[in-house]
Design an enzyme around this catalytic site. Sequence first.
Site, PDB file in Angstrom:
ATOM      1  N   GLU A   1      31.796  28.485 154.518  1.00 10.06           N
ATOM      2  CA  GLU A   1      31.123  27.297 153.960  1.00 10.06           C
ATOM      3  C   GLU A   1      29.753  27.103 154.614  1.00 10.06           C
ATOM      4  OE1 GLU A   1      33.708  23.889 153.487  1.00 10.06           O
ATOM      5  OE2 GLU A   1      31.992  22.538 153.535  1.00 10.06           O
TER       6      GLU A   1
ATOM      7  N   LYS B   1      40.140  17.461 156.486  1.00 11.00           N
ATOM      8  CA  LYS B   1      39.665  18.785 156.033  1.00 11.00           C
ATOM      9  C   LYS B   1      38.357  19.107 156.744  1.00 11.00           C
ATOM     10  CE  LYS B   1      37.380  21.788 153.241  1.00 11.00           C
ATOM     11  NZ  LYS B   1      35.969  22.178 153.333  1.00 11.00           N
TER      12      LYS B   1
ATOM     13  N   ASP C   1      46.223  32.025 164.867  1.00 10.21           N
ATOM     14  CA  ASP C   1      46.912  31.875 163.582  1.00 10.21           C
ATOM     15  C   ASP C   1      46.527  30.531 162.953  1.00 10.21           C
ATOM     16  OD1 ASP C   1      48.747  31.410 161.564  1.00 10.21           O
ATOM     17  OD2 ASP C   1      50.444  32.246 162.655  1.00 10.21           O
TER      18      ASP C   1
ATOM     19  N   HIS D   1      24.180  19.652 152.808  1.00  6.64           N
ATOM     20  CA  HIS D   1      25.026  20.703 152.253  1.00  6.64           C
ATOM     21  C   HIS D   1      24.215  21.588 151.302  1.00  6.64           C
ATOM     22  CE1 HIS D   1      28.837  22.495 151.183  1.00  6.64           C
ATOM     23  NE2 HIS D   1      28.450  22.446 149.915  1.00  6.64           N
TER      24      HIS D   1
HETATM   25  C1  MEV Z   1      33.403  19.382 153.383  1.00  4.46           C
HETATM   26  O1  MEV Z   1      33.829  20.699 153.662  1.00  4.46           O
HETATM   27  C2  MEV Z   1      33.966  18.431 154.402  1.00  4.46           C
HETATM   28  C3  MEV Z   1      33.693  16.961 154.126  1.00  4.46           C
HETATM   29  O2  MEV Z   1      34.140  16.595 152.820  1.00  4.46           O
HETATM   30  C4  MEV Z   1      34.443  16.175 155.187  1.00  4.46           C
HETATM   31  C5  MEV Z   1      34.437  14.671 154.974  1.00  4.46           C
HETATM   32  O3  MEV Z   1      34.352  14.207 153.829  1.00  4.46           O
HETATM   33  O4  MEV Z   1      34.589  13.982 155.999  1.00  4.46           O
HETATM   34  C6  MEV Z   1      32.228  16.658 154.174  1.00  4.46           C
END
Ligand code: MEV
Length: 437
Positions: free
Chosen positions: A85, A279, A295, A392
């Site tokens: 990413e 995530k 792992d 991003h």
């Molecule tokens: C993207 O990989 C991760 C985010 O969505 C985490 C979040 O929303 O806190 C930016």
Amino acid sequence: MAVPISGFSKKTKQQKIDWLTSTYLANDPTASLTLQKYWNSDAQLQKLHDDFIENTISNYYLPLGVAPNFLINGELLTIPMVIEESSVVAAASNAAKFWLERGGFKAEVISTQKNGQVHFNFFGKEGDITSFFTEIKPTLIESLATLQKSMQKRGGGLLDITLINSSEALEGYYQLHCTFETLDAMGANFINSCLEQLAKTFEAEAHKYTPFITANQFPEIALSILSNYVPECLVRAHVSCPVADLATNNIDGATFAKKFVRAVNIAKTEPRRAVTHNKGIMNGVDAVILATGNDFRAVEAGVHAYAAKEGRYTSLTDARIENDIFTFSIELPLALGTVGGLTTLHPLVKFAFSLLQKPNAQQLMKIVAVAGLAQNFAALRSLVTTGIQKGHMKMHLMNILNQLEATTSEKEKAVIYFTTNPISHSSVVSFIDTLRA
Ligand code: MEV
């Protein structure tokens, strides 16, 4: 139409590729060439990778990046990260820099116990299984003597075995719950070997036990396996500074801190937000786990179970303001290894460990927790200020340009243009179209 194949794993790599291309890819010669492009030119190194799994046909690259300037318990580290990413490494580096100027990260290992279970069925009298267990517990432990020898020499091994009656939840279901200290090894092989031995001894002893013979009711092993849920193998990391020092992106420190804490509290309250919030944490955690040959599936499974430990899925991080001091922290269950497995086999994993100054498992737990906390800080910082897409898309620009097969000069022009213009897939396409017109 494909027909089933037998003996596939016995075929050579080339035979496997030929079968795949003729069966599924209409003998497309580019498919085979693509696979070959990713073979390593060093035959011995390629063989090492071939042997990691069955039916290897090529290597699958992911970028190995590094995030410098991580000050962790006073030590300055550069963290290796394997991830696809675009914005993750940049975000980690930004967070590291931000906290470098504010005292850095602090981390501590709270506990290091791992666990596994021998799950078994028993439909006889509870009193019989309880007294049997009490009687044979020393024999069970003794049966591990050889298996544990070298682990015990280093100070680890089996810690305890308890009998758990789970028959109210599932008729006739009991467990031998076993706890272990596996030191710098993740311990999966060690724990599973111990559990399988305990199961064997347990079964053999049961067939000699008079009350079972009399009632003709014997315990029956269902399965023996370690647990990837390790809430007793816990690490905590945090950052802290006066609220006023948080001033960022044209926002004063107090406003930023309030918005940040609110964002964490939303993740604590709403599972849908918590999943995405966590995530983002796992972006950092998994990247270091992969770089260090650990792992990531085990870590993922255990971490998410921990996030739901109160019966509702919630945030893995916590943020608070007390007496004008902002504190942001994370707690993660992590069973990691710095010896065994890929750690001594994969040359890039060896590189990652050297870069990290050869950490032991506890040090690696701290580094991974810090990477998760930093990633969450960077995501929330963007989310409560500029929004996530700005950073991003800036990082994603090169992917879009590569998709459009932009030349070096087109890329240079695009980078300049999109420094001040909003980036989207269509805006990049039309910019390149205009250049090429
Ligand atoms: C993207 O990989 C991760 C985010 O969505 C985490 C979040 O929303 O806190 C930016």
